[in-house]
Design a protein around this motif. Sequence first.
Motif, PDB file in Angstrom:
ATOM      1  N   ALA A 133       7.016  -1.865   4.913  1.00 48.47           N
ATOM      2  CA  ALA A 133       6.056  -1.241   4.001  1.00 48.47           C
ATOM      3  C   ALA A 133       4.670  -1.703   4.427  1.00 48.47           C
ATOM      4  CB  ALA A 133       6.331  -1.633   2.552  1.00 48.47           C
ATOM      5  N   THR A 134       3.698  -0.802   4.387  1.00 46.35           N
ATOM      6  CA  THR A 134       2.344  -1.156   4.813  1.00 46.35           C
ATOM      7  C   THR A 134       1.650  -2.002   3.749  1.00 46.35           C
ATOM      8  OG1 THR A 134       1.386   0.872   3.901  1.00 46.35           O
ATOM      9  CG2 THR A 134       2.169   0.960   6.171  1.00 46.35           C
ATOM     10  N   LEU A 135       0.733  -2.842   4.226  1.00 42.77           N
ATOM     11  CA  LEU A 135      -0.045  -3.710   3.348  1.00 42.77           C
ATOM     12  C   LEU A 135      -1.504  -3.261   3.326  1.00 42.77           C
ATOM     13  CD1 LEU A 135       1.429  -7.167   4.453  1.00 42.77           C
ATOM     14  CD2 LEU A 135       2.028  -5.838   2.421  1.00 42.77           C
ATOM     15  N   ASP A 136      -2.264  -3.802   2.376  1.00 41.58           N
ATOM     16  CA  ASP A 136      -3.678  -3.459   2.248  1.00 41.58           C
ATOM     17  C   ASP A 136      -4.382  -3.594   3.601  1.00 41.58           C
ATOM     18  OD1 ASP A 136      -3.320  -3.067  -0.437  1.00 41.58           O
ATOM     19  OD2 ASP A 136      -4.128  -5.018  -1.039  1.00 41.58           O
ATOM     20  N   GLY A 137      -5.175  -2.594   3.947  1.00 46.89           N
ATOM     21  CA  GLY A 137      -5.909  -2.620   5.190  1.00 46.89           C
ATOM     22  C   GLY A 137      -5.246  -1.871   6.320  1.00 46.89           C
ATOM     23  N   HIS A 138      -4.015  -1.412   6.104  1.00 43.75           N
ATOM     24  CA  HIS A 138      -3.319  -0.642   7.139  1.00 43.75           C
ATOM     25  C   HIS A 138      -3.906   0.765   7.231  1.00 43.75           C
ATOM     26  CE1 HIS A 138      -0.040   1.124   9.471  1.00 43.75           C
ATOM     27  NE2 HIS A 138       0.501  -0.071   9.613  1.00 43.75           N
ATOM     28  N   LEU A 139      -3.825   1.345   8.417  1.00 45.92           N
ATOM     29  CA  LEU A 139      -4.302   2.708   8.625  1.00 45.92           C
ATOM     30  C   LEU A 139      -3.534   3.712   7.765  1.00 45.92           C
ATOM     31  CD1 LEU A 139      -6.185   4.442  10.547  1.00 45.92           C
ATOM     32  CD2 LEU A 139      -4.167   4.731  11.987  1.00 45.92           C
ATOM     33  N   GLU A 140      -2.267   3.370   7.441  1.00 51.10           N
ATOM     34  CA  GLU A 140      -1.431   4.258   6.643  1.00 51.10           C
ATOM     35  C   GLU A 140      -0.985   3.578   5.360  1.00 51.10           C
ATOM     36  OE1 GLU A 140       0.904   7.280   9.449  1.00 51.10           O
ATOM     37  OE2 GLU A 140       1.532   5.207   9.774  1.00 51.10           O
ATOM     38  N   MET A 170      -3.502  -3.693  18.058  1.00 48.51           N
ATOM     39  CA  MET A 170      -3.755  -2.576  18.958  1.00 48.51           C
ATOM     40  C   MET A 170      -5.196  -2.629  19.430  1.00 48.51           C
ATOM     41  SD  MET A 170      -1.745   0.348  16.736  1.00 48.51           S
ATOM     42  CE  MET A 170      -1.813   1.595  18.007  1.00 48.51           C
ATOM     43  N   PRO A 171      -5.501  -2.096  20.635  1.00 43.17           N
ATOM     44  CA  PRO A 171      -6.851  -2.157  21.185  1.00 43.17           C
ATOM     45  C   PRO A 171      -7.766  -1.092  20.603  1.00 43.17           C
ATOM     46  CG  PRO A 171      -5.424  -1.052  22.722  1.00 43.17           C
ATOM     47  CD  PRO A 171      -4.553  -1.507  21.580  1.00 43.17           C
ATOM     48  N   GLY A 172      -8.013  -1.168  19.341  1.00 41.17           N
ATOM     49  CA  GLY A 172      -8.838  -0.226  18.620  1.00 41.17           C
ATOM     50  C   GLY A 172      -8.890  -0.689  17.178  1.00 41.17           C
ATOM     51  N   PRO A 173      -9.454   0.076  16.289  1.00 40.47           N
ATOM     52  CA  PRO A 173      -9.570  -0.354  14.893  1.00 40.47           C
ATOM     53  C   PRO A 173      -8.308  -0.055  14.091  1.00 40.47           C
ATOM     54  CG  PRO A 173     -10.643   1.756  15.164  1.00 40.47           C
ATOM     55  CD  PRO A 173     -10.130   1.369  16.535  1.00 40.47           C
ATOM     56  N   TRP A 174      -7.124  -0.258  14.689  1.00 37.94           N
ATOM     57  CA  TRP A 174      -5.887   0.169  14.049  1.00 37.94           C
ATOM     58  C   TRP A 174      -4.892  -0.948  13.813  1.00 37.94           C
ATOM     59  CZ3 TRP A 174      -7.298   3.543  18.364  1.00 37.94           C
ATOM     60  CH2 TRP A 174      -8.003   4.670  17.933  1.00 37.94           C
ATOM     61  N   ASP A 175      -5.347  -2.223  13.804  1.00 33.50           N
ATOM     62  CA  ASP A 175      -4.407  -3.295  13.510  1.00 33.50           C
ATOM     63  C   ASP A 175      -3.733  -3.009  12.174  1.00 33.50           C
ATOM     64  OD1 ASP A 175      -5.074  -4.520  15.805  1.00 33.50           O
ATOM     65  OD2 ASP A 175      -6.074  -6.245  14.912  1.00 33.50           O
ATOM     66  N   GLY A 176      -2.395  -3.142  12.138  1.00 33.33           N
ATOM     67  CA  GLY A 176      -1.656  -2.725  10.956  1.00 33.33           C
ATOM     68  C   GLY A 176      -0.776  -3.819  10.375  1.00 33.33           C
ATOM     69  N   PRO A 177      -1.122  -4.367   9.206  1.00 35.33           N
ATOM     70  CA  PRO A 177      -0.259  -5.361   8.562  1.00 35.33           C
ATOM     71  C   PRO A 177       0.906  -4.693   7.830  1.00 35.33           C
ATOM     72  CG  PRO A 177      -2.240  -5.028   7.244  1.00 35.33           C
ATOM     73  CD  PRO A 177      -2.395  -4.178   8.479  1.00 35.33           C
ATOM     74  N   VAL A 178       2.112  -5.237   8.009  1.00 34.37           N
ATOM     75  CA  VAL A 178       3.311  -4.690   7.372  1.00 34.37           C
ATOM     76  C   VAL A 178       4.198  -5.828   6.866  1.00 34.37           C
ATOM     77  CG1 VAL A 178       3.365  -2.545   8.719  1.00 34.37           C
ATOM     78  CG2 VAL A 178       4.563  -4.574   9.579  1.00 34.37           C
ATOM     79  N   ARG A 179       5.054  -5.493   5.896  1.00 30.98           N
ATOM     80  CA  ARG A 179       6.033  -6.452   5.359  1.00 30.98           C
ATOM     81  C   ARG A 179       7.433  -5.855   5.487  1.00 30.98           C
ATOM     82  NH1 ARG A 179       4.339  -7.696  -0.200  1.00 30.98           N
ATOM     83  NH2 ARG A 179       2.964  -9.178   0.860  1.00 30.98           N
ATOM     84  N   VAL A 180       8.397  -6.676   5.870  1.00 30.58           N
ATOM     85  CA  VAL A 180       9.786  -6.233   5.939  1.00 30.58           C
ATOM     86  C   VAL A 180      10.332  -6.129   4.511  1.00 30.58           C
ATOM     87  CG1 VAL A 180      12.100  -6.708   6.829  1.00 30.58           C
ATOM     88  CG2 VAL A 180      10.089  -7.402   8.159  1.00 30.58           C
ATOM     89  N   VAL A 181      10.792  -4.933   4.133  1.00 36.29           N
ATOM     90  CA  VAL A 181      11.301  -4.727   2.776  1.00 36.29           C
ATOM     91  C   VAL A 181      12.795  -4.369   2.783  1.00 36.29           C
ATOM     92  CG1 VAL A 181       9.058  -4.085   1.822  1.00 36.29           C
ATOM     93  CG2 VAL A 181      10.550  -2.302   2.778  1.00 36.29           C
ATOM     94  N   GLU A 182      13.389  -4.243   3.960  1.00 33.45           N
ATOM     95  CA  GLU A 182      14.825  -3.963   4.060  1.00 33.45           C
ATOM     96  C   GLU A 182      15.320  -4.476   5.403  1.00 33.45           C
ATOM     97  OE1 GLU A 182      18.013  -0.202   4.291  1.00 33.45           O
ATOM     98  OE2 GLU A 182      15.842   0.154   4.399  1.00 33.45           O
ATOM     99  N   GLN A 198       0.857  -1.181   0.000  1.00 31.05           N
ATOM    100  CA  GLN A 198       0.000   0.000   0.000  1.00 31.05           C
ATOM    101  C   GLN A 198       0.903   1.244   0.000  1.00 31.05           C
ATOM    102  OE1 GLN A 198      -4.061   0.082   2.075  1.00 31.05           O
ATOM    103  NE2 GLN A 198      -2.740   1.043   3.602  1.00 31.05           N
ATOM    104  N   PRO A 199       1.341   1.700  -1.178  1.00 31.22           N
ATOM    105  CA  PRO A 199       2.253   2.847  -1.251  1.00 31.22           C
ATOM    106  C   PRO A 199       1.524   4.165  -0.998  1.00 31.22           C
ATOM    107  CG  PRO A 199       1.660   2.153  -3.455  1.00 31.22           C
ATOM    108  CD  PRO A 199       1.036   1.145  -2.518  1.00 31.22           C
ATOM    109  N   PRO A 200       2.259   5.253  -0.741  1.00 29.55           N
ATOM    110  CA  PRO A 200       1.612   6.539  -0.485  1.00 29.55           C
ATOM    111  C   PRO A 200       0.646   6.965  -1.588  1.00 29.55           C
ATOM    112  CG  PRO A 200       3.923   6.668   0.113  1.00 29.55           C
ATOM    113  CD  PRO A 200       3.729   5.332  -0.545  1.00 29.55           C
ATOM    114  N   ALA A 201       0.957   6.644  -2.833  1.00 29.69           N
ATOM    115  CA  ALA A 201       0.089   7.050  -3.939  1.00 29.69           C
ATOM    116  C   ALA A 201      -1.308   6.455  -3.831  1.00 29.69           C
ATOM    117  CB  ALA A 201       0.727   6.641  -5.276  1.00 29.69           C
TER     118      ALA A 201
END
Length: 230
Positions: free
Chosen positions: A149-156, A128-140, A61-64
Amino acid sequence: MPRRPSRARRLTTATRWPVGIALPSWNYMWRTTPLHRSEEITGEAPDPPPLPADVDREELQPPADGAGPYFHRVFRTRIRETDVSPEALVTRIAPDLNQIAPGEFAHFQKVLGDEGDLRVGDEYVVRMPGPWDGPVRVVERTPRAWRFATLDGHLEAGQIRFEASRDDLLEFRIESWTRSGDRLSNLLYHHLRMSKEIQLHMWTSVLERVAKLAGGRMTGGIEIRTQRVE
């Protein structure tokens, strides 16, 4: 193990949300670590580092792909009274990221990759104890740093990098390049500023725990610099 929370998980999370938010909010109010914050609106800010050619780009999920302003943020502290090298510090942290997570508020759950290590391609969900669970992948992963890097469904939508370095003192730095993941996230982060302050509490708590893990003490508090591009 699924990286997206099930219905049962969401219901359990909802019941923990008030307490989970209250505890870190209380800790945040009574924090004694000096915070040096600055924020500027600018016409441009640094882009995220390029992804290595061999990194899996599926579900990234890139910034774009995000919504609202683009943020470049740096959280930094310097640590005295320790002779730990940057490489040794990262080696200590890598087997279990929960050593530096504010346990009352966030938990790194590994969903892909071997336990006890941190490698490119590994995936985590920050619970996290709220609607903010964040999936991420190690890219470096280098001897002194790692990057998510964030994955689909992340807050960011974007990337975040953790790096140790040393000149006369040991330094630890968290740097992010992100936009909100969607319009609702943008409302919570940029307009209501709720999740932005929660994020600040989380990463400053991480820096405090890094200093403790290094066996030293922070000097000069924590520097937080934010650049915002509309």
